[in-house]
Enzyme design. Structure first.
Site, PDB file in Angstrom:
ATOM      1  N   HIS A  95      -7.525  -5.775  -0.419  1.00 24.86           N
ATOM      2  CA  HIS A  95      -6.306  -4.998  -0.148  1.00 24.86           C
ATOM      3  C   HIS A  95      -5.636  -5.537   1.120  1.00 24.86           C
ATOM      4  O   HIS A  95      -6.137  -5.336   2.229  1.00 24.86           O
ATOM      5  CB  HIS A  95      -6.753  -3.542   0.051  1.00 24.86           C
ATOM      6  CG  HIS A  95      -5.643  -2.562   0.190  1.00 24.86           C
ATOM      7  ND1 HIS A  95      -4.854  -2.184  -0.862  1.00 24.86           N
ATOM      8  CD2 HIS A  95      -5.194  -1.860   1.268  1.00 24.86           C
ATOM      9  CE1 HIS A  95      -3.970  -1.286  -0.451  1.00 24.86           C
ATOM     10  NE2 HIS A  95      -4.149  -1.088   0.844  1.00 24.86           N
ATOM     11  N   SER A  99       0.822  -1.206   0.000  1.00 24.38           N
ATOM     12  CA  SER A  99       0.000   0.000   0.000  1.00 24.38           C
ATOM     13  C   SER A  99       0.859   1.262   0.000  1.00 24.38           C
ATOM     14  O   SER A  99       1.735   1.399  -0.842  1.00 24.38           O
ATOM     15  CB  SER A  99      -0.941  -0.064   1.191  1.00 24.38           C
ATOM     16  OG  SER A  99      -2.074   0.687   0.933  1.00 24.38           O
TER      17      SER A  99
HETATM   18  C1  GTR Z   1      -5.433   4.537   1.507  1.00 23.16           C
HETATM   19  C2  GTR Z   1      -4.804   5.339   0.421  1.00 23.16           C
HETATM   20  C3  GTR Z   1      -4.054   4.438  -0.496  1.00 23.16           C
HETATM   21  C4  GTR Z   1      -3.205   3.425   0.235  1.00 23.16           C
HETATM   22  C5  GTR Z   1      -3.782   2.977   1.562  1.00 23.16           C
HETATM   23  C6  GTR Z   1      -2.808   2.370   2.559  1.00 23.16           C
HETATM   24  O1  GTR Z   1      -6.232   5.282   2.345  1.00 23.16           O
HETATM   25  O2  GTR Z   1      -5.815   6.021  -0.258  1.00 23.16           O
HETATM   26  O3  GTR Z   1      -3.294   5.205  -1.400  1.00 23.16           O
HETATM   27  O4  GTR Z   1      -1.926   3.894   0.418  1.00 23.16           O
HETATM   28  O5  GTR Z   1      -4.390   3.998   2.242  1.00 23.16           O
HETATM   29  O6  GTR Z   1      -1.644   2.718   2.607  1.00 23.16           O
HETATM   30  O7  GTR Z   1      -3.269   1.588   3.369  1.00 23.16           O
END
Ligand code: GTR
Length: 432
Positions: free
Chosen positions: A411, A270
């Site tokens: 995710h 992420s």
């Molecule tokens: C989210 C963000 C993403 C990603 C994620 C993370 O809120 O929009 O770009 O980086 O966080 O890091 O968990």
């Protein structure tokens, strides 16, 4: 007199109105996210093999000496900001704890404090290392990956130290306690990794720079010029700082006899997947570069404006990128770069991009296309790359020098992801 006062008030009101209109015009609302492929604006990606002055890049030497430095500079100037410091000569590594019977006797554990400027009370990070027992006689290849909540959350191992953590919303510091031990362990299959002969190292990203829009903490202030309180528009944001921390982790691993310092892969998930790509781009000592679900500002092409956009990310996280990047809010087409160029900065080293099927916010297709379009540089350097402009099916990894998979699920970092990273490392670095 009365009329004069009234007109003054009127003029004042008018100025205020124009002023607030200007402010509103300055900060237009972020458009709601698009998820419809048919609504993607028409775009042309910058050509990796054409210099800014129009010269074509037709050989490896020109890539290496001219175009690569130019591309790196574009990312420094317009996106992540220049990394203003290297390694301090005063940096030290202090082993805080070690054991050769960790993980049920399968691993050697080490906890090392990396003191960035050598000071006991100065900034630093604690690196947690698990290495296979065999590393005592034969240095092991390794993965290094930052964690989000503290080393103690990556495992239920009671020996892992509890450090300070920082609240992402408020920036408030607190001493970690037992309640969160192991909270993120599903992302860290340490036993599985050491069983395959790899070492794995992690540090808490907040040790390097708390993930909060405040540039008075973390490592930034260490490198301010007198009177400076905020990085200049082309100087590093938080991602730049975390990437710097990964290089300091590599300094530490390269000094450790348990680790084969020429075989260290950098991984990140992420926002930390954006970070691993940027760390791998700048620091060519990383043998493999891997980004897991890195999305916007990571592997995903900005010009597709699908899922998270540049405007959205700069508004939600104003501290991640350099201030110059904000010029491209809702203006991606004007960027002198796109993320296929970041992936290409890993070349000729193996690079792996991973997506998750349900992670639409990160635009899996845009992540794939970056990896695909980086291929022109790999081929120029004599390495195979992704052949198809179409994504592979879910759970069907493709592994050339450029690797890619999209797995089922959300995710996250899963055992499936780790297994593929180890397969990829086996293939390119040799099975440990
Ligand atoms: C989210 C963000 C993403 C990603 C994620 C993370 O809120 O929009 O770009 O980086 O966080 O890091 O968990």
């Amino acid at each position: 007199m009365k009329t004069f006062a009234r007109s003054l008030v009127l003029v004042g009101l008018l100025i205020a109105a124009v002023g607030s209109f200007a402010v509103a015009a300055d900060k237009p609302a972020v458009a709601p996210p698009n998820y419809d492929e048919s609504k993607i604006p028409a775009y042309t990606l910058p050509d990796l093999l054409v210099m800014q002055d129009g010269t074509k890049v037709t050989d490896a030497e020109t890539w290496r000496t001219k175009r690569r430095p130019e591309v790196l500079k574009l990312f420094e100037t317009y996106m992540y900001g220049r990394t203003v410091a290297g390694r301090s000569e005063k940096m030290t590594f202090e082993v805080l704890e070690s054991a050769d019977d960790a993980l049920g006797g399968k691993a050697i554990r080490k906890q090392v404090r990396v003191k960035f400027t050598g000071k006991d009370d100065g900034p630093g990070m604690d690196l947690l290392i698990y290495a296979p027992k065999s590393a005592a006689s034969k240095p092991a290849p390794a993965f290094v990956m930052l964690n989000f909540q503290g080393n103690h959350t990556t495992t239920t191992d009671p020996a892992v130290r509890l450090g300070m953590t920082y609240d992402r919303r408020t920036g408030k510091a607190a001493q970690a306690d037992e309640k969160t031990r192991g909270a993120a362990k599903s992302r860290w299959p340490f036993e599985m990794i050491v069983e395959r002969g790899y070492a794995v190292a992690t540090a808490y990203y907040g040790d390097i720079d708390p993930d909060f829009n405040d540039f008075s903490n973390g490592i930034h202030p260490l490198y301010y010029k007198p009177g400076q309180t905020h990085p200049a528009p082309d100087e590093w944001g938080a991602i730049g700082a975390w990437a710097w921390g990964l290089s300091r982790a590599l300094d530490c691993l390269q000094s450790d006899k348990l680790i084969d310092g020429k075989k260290v892969a950098v991984v990140g998930h992420s926002r930390l997947g954006k970070t691993s790509l940027w760390a791998g781009a700048q620091d060519e000592r990383f043998a493999i570069v891997i980004s897991n679900d890195s999305g916007c500002g990571g592997a995903a092409l900005s010009r597709r404006v699908i899922g998270e956009s540049v405007h959205r990310i700069n508004t939600s996280f104003p501290h991640w990128f350099c201030d110059n990047f904000k010029k491209y809010n809702a203006n991606e087409g004007e960027l002198p770069l796109d993320q296929h160029m970041l992936v290409a900065l890993a070349a000729p080293r193996p690079v792996y991009v991973a997506s998750a099927e349900q992670d639409k916010w990160a635009d899996p297709k845009g992540e794939y296309l970056s990896a695909y379009h980086a291929g022109v540089v790999y081929r120029l350097l004599g390495k195979p790359a992704l052949e198809s402009p179409d994504m592979p099916a879910v759970n069907q990894p493709v592994m050339t020098t450029v690797g890619y998979h999209i797995r089922t699920g959300k995710h996250d970092v899963t055992d499936f992801d780790w297994q593929r990273y180890m397969d990829f490392a086996d293939k390119h670095l040799g099975k440990p």
